[in-house]
Design a protein around this motif. Structure first.
Motif, PDB file in Angstrom:
ATOM      1  N   LEU A   5       2.408   9.094 -10.732  1.00 12.79           N
ATOM      2  CA  LEU A   5       1.603   8.882 -11.936  1.00 12.79           C
ATOM      3  C   LEU A   5       0.160   9.341 -11.694  1.00 12.79           C
ATOM      4  O   LEU A   5      -0.782   8.562 -11.831  1.00 12.79           O
ATOM      5  N   PRO A   6      -0.047  10.608 -11.349  1.00 10.88           N
ATOM      6  CA  PRO A   6      -1.398  11.049 -10.980  1.00 10.88           C
ATOM      7  C   PRO A   6      -2.405  10.988 -12.128  1.00 10.88           C
ATOM      8  O   PRO A   6      -3.566  10.624 -11.925  1.00 10.88           O
ATOM      9  N   GLY A   7      -1.984  11.342 -13.327  1.00 16.11           N
ATOM     10  CA  GLY A   7      -2.900  11.297 -14.461  1.00 16.11           C
ATOM     11  C   GLY A   7      -3.312   9.878 -14.800  1.00 16.11           C
ATOM     12  O   GLY A   7      -4.479   9.608 -15.112  1.00 16.11           O
ATOM     13  N   THR A   8      -2.373   8.959 -14.726  1.00 19.68           N
ATOM     14  CA  THR A   8      -2.657   7.548 -14.984  1.00 19.68           C
ATOM     15  C   THR A   8      -3.619   7.016 -13.933  1.00 19.68           C
ATOM     16  O   THR A   8      -4.586   6.326 -14.258  1.00 19.68           O
ATOM     17  N   ALA A   9      -3.357   7.348 -12.663  1.00 19.71           N
ATOM     18  CA  ALA A   9      -4.226   6.888 -11.580  1.00 19.71           C
ATOM     19  C   ALA A   9      -5.647   7.408 -11.774  1.00 19.71           C
ATOM     20  O   ALA A   9      -6.624   6.673 -11.568  1.00 19.71           O
ATOM     21  N   MET A  10      -5.769   8.666 -12.182  1.00 16.55           N
ATOM     22  CA  MET A  10      -7.096   9.240 -12.379  1.00 16.55           C
ATOM     23  C   MET A  10      -7.826   8.537 -13.526  1.00 16.55           C
ATOM     24  O   MET A  10      -9.007   8.231 -13.415  1.00 16.55           O
ATOM     25  N   ARG A  11      -7.113   8.273 -14.608  1.00 21.63           N
ATOM     26  CA  ARG A  11      -7.766   7.656 -15.758  1.00 21.63           C
ATOM     27  C   ARG A  11      -8.134   6.197 -15.518  1.00 21.63           C
ATOM     28  O   ARG A  11      -9.138   5.730 -16.029  1.00 21.63           O
ATOM     29  N   LEU A  12      -7.324   5.482 -14.772  1.00 25.76           N
ATOM     30  CA  LEU A  12      -7.638   4.077 -14.498  1.00 25.76           C
ATOM     31  C   LEU A  12      -8.641   3.924 -13.362  1.00 25.76           C
ATOM     32  O   LEU A  12      -9.271   2.876 -13.234  1.00 25.76           O
TER      33      LEU A  12
ATOM     34  N   ARG B 107       0.831  -1.210   0.000  1.00 26.52           N
ATOM     35  CA  ARG B 107       0.000   0.000   0.000  1.00 26.52           C
ATOM     36  C   ARG B 107       0.866   1.261   0.000  1.00 26.52           C
ATOM     37  O   ARG B 107       0.528   2.255  -0.646  1.00 26.52           O
ATOM     38  N   LYS B 108       1.991   1.212   0.710  1.00 23.05           N
ATOM     39  CA  LYS B 108       2.905   2.356   0.706  1.00 23.05           C
ATOM     40  C   LYS B 108       3.484   2.571  -0.693  1.00 23.05           C
ATOM     41  O   LYS B 108       3.532   3.696  -1.191  1.00 23.05           O
ATOM     42  N   ARG B 109       3.916   1.492  -1.340  1.00 19.89           N
ATOM     43  CA  ARG B 109       4.428   1.599  -2.707  1.00 19.89           C
ATOM     44  C   ARG B 109       3.347   2.145  -3.637  1.00 19.89           C
ATOM     45  O   ARG B 109       3.619   2.990  -4.488  1.00 19.89           O
ATOM     46  N   LEU B 110       2.111   1.667  -3.467  1.00 18.16           N
ATOM     47  CA  LEU B 110       0.999   2.136  -4.284  1.00 18.16           C
ATOM     48  C   LEU B 110       0.808   3.641  -4.119  1.00 18.16           C
ATOM     49  O   LEU B 110       0.670   4.366  -5.107  1.00 18.16           O
ATOM     50  N   GLY B 111       0.818   4.123  -2.890  1.00 17.24           N
ATOM     51  CA  GLY B 111       0.632   5.550  -2.644  1.00 17.24           C
ATOM     52  C   GLY B 111       1.712   6.398  -3.291  1.00 17.24           C
ATOM     53  O   GLY B 111       1.437   7.451  -3.870  1.00 17.24           O
ATOM     54  N   GLN B 112       2.945   5.934  -3.215  1.00 19.96           N
ATOM     55  CA  GLN B 112       4.043   6.706  -3.797  1.00 19.96           C
ATOM     56  C   GLN B 112       4.014   6.672  -5.319  1.00 19.96           C
ATOM     57  O   GLN B 112       4.291   7.678  -5.970  1.00 19.96           O
ATOM     58  N   VAL B 113       3.633   5.551  -5.896  1.00 18.82           N
ATOM     59  CA  VAL B 113       3.521   5.480  -7.356  1.00 18.82           C
ATOM     60  C   VAL B 113       2.320   6.302  -7.821  1.00 18.82           C
ATOM     61  O   VAL B 113       2.381   6.956  -8.857  1.00 18.82           O
ATOM     62  N   ARG B 114       1.249   6.296  -7.055  1.00 16.59           N
ATOM     63  CA  ARG B 114       0.083   7.113  -7.404  1.00 16.59           C
ATOM     64  C   ARG B 114       0.463   8.595  -7.459  1.00 16.59           C
ATOM     65  O   ARG B 114      -0.018   9.335  -8.309  1.00 16.59           O
ATOM     66  N   GLN B 115       1.346   9.033  -6.559  1.00 18.90           N
ATOM     67  CA  GLN B 115       1.803  10.427  -6.582  1.00 18.90           C
ATOM     68  C   GLN B 115       2.660  10.721  -7.809  1.00 18.90           C
ATOM     69  O   GLN B 115       2.629  11.832  -8.338  1.00 18.90           O
TER      70      GLN B 115
END
Length: 189
Positions: free
Chosen positions: A78-85, A68-76
């Motif tokens: 890749l914000p546009g990718t996270a929003m689109r997916l 979950r920590k890795r996910l949060g940091q990758v989400r930061q």
């Protein structure tokens, strides 16, 4: 098995725990047959004794927390990718990350880069493809010391917070010269 001083024993235990926390394959082997896993690891008797005492639920809970920590940091990163997916982003990242332990240095950037490249290989739509290429460029510019390049986009990737992205032909040109220079980026027109 070797005899280690207390400091070396603690370091050895920490290395073994990190392997168990970050590698689903190691963790599954360990939980399925602890003795067989310990026999393959060449660990000291004290480290083996401590690892035998590990609680399976706590081990899995800690490993899930690291994911979950890795996910949060990758989400930061890749914000546009996270929003689109949307809701598919965490599920896809965690499925990928379970079989991809983090690297040694700059692992969050490496995670983001490797995950974005995986998504690009999956053949996303044109809008997501542009967003992924834009975010990969941002990651590269944050780490690159010298170089130049040009990328062409079909969408206005500067507005990754909007859905859908405005269709607009853009050309990104950048160069970096010297260790202290900041990247220069132009979007034309």
């Amino acid at each position: 098995m070797t005899a280690l001083d207390p400091f070396d024993s603690a370091a050895e235990l920490q290395e073994a725990l990190v392997r168990l926390w970050t590698s689903a394959a190691n963790r599954e082997q360990f939980l399925a047959n602890r003795e067989a896993w310990l026999a393959t690891e060449s660990l000291s008797a004290e480290t083996c004794r401590k690892l035998r005492l590990l609680d399976a639920v706590q081990l899995q809970r800690f490993a899930d927390g690291l994911l979950r920590k890795r996910l949060g940091q990758v989400r930061q990163l890749l914000p546009g990718t996270a929003m689109r997916l949307g809701p598919a982003f965490p599920a896809r990242f965690i499925a990928w990350a379970r079989s991809s332990p983090p690297g040694d240095s700059q692992h969050h950037s490496d995670d983001a880069r490797q995950f974005a490249l995986l998504l690009l290989r999956d053949g996303p739509g044109r809008e997501l493809k542009d967003v992924l290429r834009w975010e990969l460029l941002q990651l590269r510019l944050n780490q690159q010391r010298t170089g130049c390049g040009l990328l062409i986009f079909r969408h206005d990737v500067r507005r990754t917070g909007r859905a859908p992205l405005p269709r607009r032909f853009l050309i990104a040109v950048w160069w970096i010269a010297g260790r202290r220079a900041r990247p220069r980026l132009w979007m034309l027109p």
